[in-house]
Write a protein that holds these residues in place. Structure first.
Motif, PDB file in Angstrom:
ATOM      1  N   THR A 237       0.843  -1.192   0.000  1.00 48.14           N
ATOM      2  CA  THR A 237       0.000   0.000   0.000  1.00 48.14           C
ATOM      3  C   THR A 237       0.877   1.240   0.000  1.00 48.14           C
ATOM      4  N   ASP A 348      -3.249   6.859   1.756  1.00 48.75           N
ATOM      5  CA  ASP A 348      -2.604   5.797   0.978  1.00 48.75           C
ATOM      6  C   ASP A 348      -3.624   5.310  -0.054  1.00 48.75           C
ATOM      7  N   VAL A 351      -2.815   0.428  -4.009  1.00 45.33           N
ATOM      8  CA  VAL A 351      -2.676  -0.927  -3.480  1.00 45.33           C
ATOM      9  C   VAL A 351      -2.274  -1.858  -4.629  1.00 45.33           C
TER      10      VAL A 351
END
Length: 498
Positions: A237, A348, A351
């Motif tokens: 991530t 974030d 992924v």
């Protein structure tokens, strides 16, 4: 001298049995912390600081020590922590006196049985008397690692479940840890973890070697409680806000802001290396990169120039790359990239993970072995020429072309076999477009000021279609570079209008 007898005290199989037993019963989440602790402001939570002088194993002259993280704010579910040594397995009870709290009123309110949210491992990178943090376990199944010359940035995770699907993502937790006490002169430390979530449980063993590159060897066994539509193995991530190939948001003075700038994939069956520049899309995007036999994949921070970020606080040029190396044959599957829109750098939004082919059914189990290298962009053992820049602009203006609705894309390659060439070498380009994409031209130029080769592409997507392109360079009928793979959706602010 301390002489550990770990095998007699605790083993990976002990965690496996716990995970297997839990998977046969209904999921029961760990009770949360008091509401007022979860409602602390960021500054209030940060003011609860672990005292480094009370680090675990400090009294035994171990190079590895452990700092503890209090539950609170983001971390609402405490974890159980145990120490494994020559005398057996010992639970680590919460000790409020291990933390300094500036605010006396807050210190009194912190419960004596609050619980820990996770742990930080330290190692003396900068000298025998310095305890440098290099691996942190905290929050769901997240863990972050750095090497000697990098600073914290991207994270790894134990598992990803239905990430990027409209049905919503599930976040299983590491609920219990066992810390195996290392010998004073050991070059590695071992941590066991129990994973639990509504759809699956898991047993994990992390063997960690800090250094110029920090390596984490992972052994896992997963037990499925429920059918899982999209299982993500060895997930990473990261954050990508904007970069050299995207518009700079209004008001931003920094040239680029990202923890990682690309996804790198190695297909061990074909030998291909693929580089995919990251995007901050207008809406959630998921791309599936089919791989016959995955050798590895990773999120890489390839751009290491401070002048390309100009951020003295964040120091994005020091952010680590992470490379996952598969052990054994994982079979056919996909490396999945999920890109989520973000309006700032605090989220974030990237992924990447491996998704196996076939169904993931309730009642089944899966073994997994791999390693993660945290360090500079060299963590991936990539022998070919690499993409060093991607620039994108309109294809209907001076320097771009005269095609309305088209794009001019410049891709710079350097390194590998290209290092041995000169400006007269016969370098040729191979470029293909995806559905609805017309490749109008492509050619290669030598960029003398930078000592690298530039692939120039003019391409035109059909209206409202994603601009998808792939390209690489060849020398003497041999592939000389990785494959550059690009996907530009509508709504990015780079869209050329006809």
């Amino acid at each position: 001298m301390f002489a550990p007898l770990y095998a007699q005290a605790f083993q990976f199989q002990d965690v496996v049995e716990k995970a297997k037993s839990k998977a046969s019963a209904a999921y029961e989440p760990v009770p949360g912390i008091p509401d007022f602790m979860a409602g602390l402001s960021y500054d209030e939570y940060q003011s609860i600081r672990f005292d480094p002088s009370k680090s675990l194993w400090r009294e035994g002259d171990s190079r590895f020590q452990v700092m503890l993280i209090p539950a609170g704010k983001f971390y609402t579910r405490p974890v159980s922590i145990h120490v494994v040594d020559s005398e057996g397995v010992h639970p680590l009870s919460f000790d409020k006196s291990l933390f300094n709290v500036d605010d006396e009123a807050l210190r009194k309110r912190v419960p004596a049985d609050l619980g820990y949210a996770g742990l930080k491992l330290t190692f003396p990178f900068d000298g025998p008397d310095v305890a440098n943090q290099f691996l942190v376990f905290a929050g769901a199944s997240y863990f972050r690692g750095v090497s000697k010359e990098t600073s914290f940035g991207l994270s790894a995770r134990g598992i990803a479940v239905d990430t990027g699907l409209p049905t919503g993502e599930e976040f299983p937790d590491f609920t219990e840890f066992w810390l195996e006490r290392p010998a004073p002169d050991s070059d590695h430390v071992r941590v066991y973890a129990l994973l639990d979530g509504p759809s699956l449980t898991g047993a994990y063993e992390f063997t960690v070697y800090p250094g110029e590159q920090t390596r984490v060897d992972v052994k896992a066994r997963l037990f499925m409680r429920e059918d899982i539509e999209l299982l993500g193995l060895a997930p990473l991530t990261s954050m990508f806000y904007y970069g050299e190939h995207t518009p700079r948001p209004l008001g931003e003075w920094r040239p680029q802001v990202h923890d990682s700038d690309g996804l790198l994939i190695h297909d061990d069956a074909t030998g291909e290396w693929l580089w995919r520049p990251l995007m901050n899309p207008d809406r959630l995007a998921a791309s599936f990169h089919s791989v016959r036999r995955v050798g590895g994949f990773g999120l890489i921070q390839r751009d290491r120039e401070f002048r390309h970020y100009e951020d003295l606080e964040a120091r994005y040029e020091r952010r680590p790359s992470a490379w996952v190396s598969a052990e054994g044959d994982w079979g056919k599957g996909n490396v999945v990239l999920v890109e989520i829109p973000t309006d700032d750098e605090t989220n974030d939004n990237i992924v990447a993970f491996w998704s196996p082919g076939g169904e993931v059914s309730a009642g089944t189990s899966r073994d997994l072995n791999y390693s993660i290298q945290f360090g500079g962009p060299g963590v991936a053992p990539h022998p070919g020429g690499k993409v060093v820049n991607t620039f994108v602009g309109s294809g209907d203006r001076i320097g771009g072309g005269d095609q309305a609705g088209a794009y001019r894309i410049l891709v710079d390659f350097a390194g590998g076999p290209l290092s041995e060439l000169n400006a007269e070498s016969p370098v040729v380009s191979k470029v293909t477009g995806g559905e609805g994409v017309e490749v109008l031209e492509h050619f290669v130029e030598w960029v003398a000021p930078e000592n690298h080769w530039r692939l120039s592409i003019l391409a035109k997507p059909a209206p409202d279609q994603i601009l998808q392109l792939r390209g690489f360079l060849m020398v003497d009928d041999e592939v000389a570079t990785e494959t550059w793979s690009y996907s530009l959706p509508p709504g990015t602010g780079l869209r050329a209008e006809p």
